[in-house]
Design an enzyme around this catalytic site. Structure first.
Site, PDB file in Angstrom:
ATOM      1  N   ASP A  44       3.238  15.436  -8.863  1.00 10.84           N
ATOM      2  CA  ASP A  44       4.668  15.520  -9.115  1.00 10.84           C
ATOM      3  C   ASP A  44       4.826  15.968 -10.571  1.00 10.84           C
ATOM      4  O   ASP A  44       3.974  16.690 -11.085  1.00 10.84           O
ATOM      5  CB  ASP A  44       5.340  14.169  -8.824  1.00 10.84           C
ATOM      6  CG  ASP A  44       6.850  14.274  -8.685  1.00 10.84           C
ATOM      7  OD1 ASP A  44       7.305  14.848  -7.685  1.00 10.84           O
ATOM      8  OD2 ASP A  44       7.570  13.805  -9.576  1.00 10.84           O
ATOM      9  N   GLY A  84       7.085   7.287  -0.045  1.00  7.88           N
ATOM     10  CA  GLY A  84       6.563   6.537  -1.183  1.00  7.88           C
ATOM     11  C   GLY A  84       6.703   7.361  -2.447  1.00  7.88           C
ATOM     12  O   GLY A  84       6.991   8.558  -2.392  1.00  7.88           O
ATOM     13  N   LYS A  85       6.515   6.732  -3.579  1.00  9.21           N
ATOM     14  CA  LYS A  85       6.530   7.453  -4.857  1.00  9.21           C
ATOM     15  C   LYS A  85       5.876   6.587  -5.914  1.00  9.21           C
ATOM     16  O   LYS A  85       5.846   5.361  -5.798  1.00  9.21           O
ATOM     17  CB  LYS A  85       7.974   7.783  -5.284  1.00  9.21           C
ATOM     18  CG  LYS A  85       8.070   8.990  -6.207  1.00  9.21           C
ATOM     19  CD  LYS A  85       7.864  10.291  -5.440  1.00  9.21           C
ATOM     20  CE  LYS A  85       8.047  11.507  -6.318  1.00  9.21           C
ATOM     21  NZ  LYS A  85       7.997  12.756  -5.543  1.00  9.21           N
ATOM     22  N   GLY A  86       5.375   7.229  -6.956  1.00  8.52           N
ATOM     23  CA  GLY A  86       4.744   6.483  -8.039  1.00  8.52           C
ATOM     24  C   GLY A  86       4.938   7.172  -9.366  1.00  8.52           C
ATOM     25  O   GLY A  86       5.316   8.348  -9.424  1.00  8.52           O
ATOM     26  N   VAL A  95       6.044   2.627  -5.211  1.00  8.58           N
ATOM     27  CA  VAL A  95       7.042   2.086  -4.295  1.00  8.58           C
ATOM     28  C   VAL A  95       6.847   2.695  -2.913  1.00  8.58           C
ATOM     29  O   VAL A  95       6.670   3.910  -2.780  1.00  8.58           O
ATOM     30  CB  VAL A  95       8.475   2.376  -4.802  1.00  8.58           C
ATOM     31  CG1 VAL A  95       9.508   1.986  -3.738  1.00  8.58           C
ATOM     32  CG2 VAL A  95       8.744   1.636  -6.107  1.00  8.58           C
TER      33      VAL A  95
END
Length: 424
Positions: free
Chosen positions: A154, A113-115, A68
């Site tokens: 992460d 952003g992140k995933g 995202v």
């Protein structure tokens, strides 16, 4: 990462709603107009992939992953990749939005952003993890790039994961692109000081908060929930300042020792057995008891929504420093603030990781690498400045530190959006 005794119906389904609630509280302070609220509270891009991986037994399993991009007005999207059974699109959206504010509050030229991939890393072999990582990297490669979207480690990912991602995308491009991910091993373009950066940021912001409330860190008691990389380094660096670690936990259990735990010895225990549970001469306690242990500094460094309206009234600490993302719900925020507890919010407290990721990215683009003292001193300077800016805003508007941090971040992104204009 500890996650016991959570109500699944309350955990993931509302994480993005919680992020938007925090946003709106700060937007109200700024009197942000409705159109800008819509722009800044929405995710720019949500990308979901379903992809097959050949497991060690020869069978094929399909996994679901997400990437995202929340907002990219101030620069490329920046944010980690997590592998966890509870990963959902809703969670990833929330984490991406927090990354936007985290980068803005520290004034980095990034968006958020992140995933993540929904999987159970503990039940997978190294080979399975590599195949999953490389396939996921390939699936999201249309979004990823040194100037567009830059992942980092992460939950349940690390430097090796980033090395696989960098290698995979570089193979597709036909040349090595170091800056496409951060948090890499030193040998392939990583930055000195990156491993401990998030924990160091927790220490720096705790130190600054202690100054403002007159807390002497020599002998100050600390409780750490989630004795992973962030929790360990936060504990270790606070211990170096004279603090006493009196309780700690991970997914295997929680322990306490009022006389103090040695962070280095506790890490040896975790590395040899996989958990802090069973450490010698300690009391075994529950996660609830750990969070409610009376202390000067509480560091929640596990997962989201650990401190809620159900337990906030029983939490007895002077300072909460959020090593994790979103560990405190808005309801708990109000209860704790009314009690006089100082909460250093996640977007400030755990920003050390993204700050040093920024340093790594700059080094990669320049092909010029810094000494560790330059990295550490630069991190200290940025977070100390950012803390003081947030504290000043909290005094100006008479709001808590979370709202103040969000006000600073939102104001910067809104200003950039207005200057750039709405295309076309």
């Amino acid at each position: 990462m500890i996650q016991e005794n959570l109500d699944p119906s309350d955990m993931k389904s509302s994480v993005f709603d919680m992020a938007v609630e925090q946003f709106n509280a700060a937007a109200d302070v700024l009197n942000l107009e409705e159109g800008m609220r819509q722009v800044l509270s929405s995710c720019k891009r949500e990308f979901t992939v379903n992809f097959p991986v050949v497991m060690d037994n020869g069978k094929v399993q399909v996994f679901t992953g997400h990437r995202v991009q929340h907002n990219m007005t101030r620069g490329p999207a920046k944010g980690g990749i997590r592998f966890h059974p509870d990963v959902s699109l809703d969670e990833v959206k929330a984490l991406a939005s927090w990354m936007t504010w985290k980068c803005a509050v520290t004034n980095l030229p990034y968006g958020g952003g992140k995933g993540g991939v929904t999987c159970t890393p503990r039940s997978m072999s190294l080979g399975e993890m590599e195949r999953l990582t490389r396939r996921f990297a390939t699936e999201i490669s249309p979004l990823i790039g040194s100037y567009s979207d830059i992942p980092a480690p992460d939950v349940n990912t690390d430097g090796q994961t980033m090395a696989w991602m960098m290698d995979t995308i570089s193979m597709h491009k036909g040349f090595t692109e170091m800056g496409i991910v951060t948090g890499k091993p030193i040998d392939i373009g990583g930055s000195l000081g990156r491993t401990e950066a998030t924990g160091r940021g927790v220490m720096i912001t705790a130190r600054e908060a202690a100054k403002h409330i007159g807390l002497n860190l020599n002998g100050a008691t600390v409780v750490v929930q989630g004795f992973g990389n962030v929790g360990y380094w936060a504990a270790h660096l606070l211990q170096e300042l004279g603090c006493k670690i009196i309780a700690a936990s991970d997914s295997g259990g929680a322990i306490s020792r009022p006389s103090g735990l040695d962070s280095t010895e506790l890490l040896k225990q975790k590395n040899s057995t996989g958990t802090v549970s069973g450490f010698a001469n300690c009391d075994v306690i529950t996660n609830e008891e750990l969070l409610e242990t009376s202390c000067d500094i509480l560091v929640p460094a596990a997962l989201e929504q650990q401190i809620t309206g159900n337990n906030a009234s029983r939490i007895n600490t002077k300072i909460i420093v959020e090593g994790a993302n979103g560990p405190t719900t808005p309801e708990a925020d109000k209860i704790l603030t009314d009690k006089g507890t100082v909460i250093i919010p996640d977007i400030l407290a755990n920003a050390g990781g993204v700050v040093v990721s920024y340093f790594e990215w700059v080094q990669n683009l320049q092909r010029f690498f810094w000494e560790k003292d330059v990295v550490d001193n630069s991190l200290d300077s940025i977070l100390t400045r950012s803390f003081n800016e947030v504290f000043s805003t909290s005094q100006q508007y008479k709001v808590d530190m979370r709202t103040a941090a969000m006000v600073n971040a939102i104001d910067r992104v809104a200003t950039a959006t207005n200057i750039r204009g709405i295309y076309p």
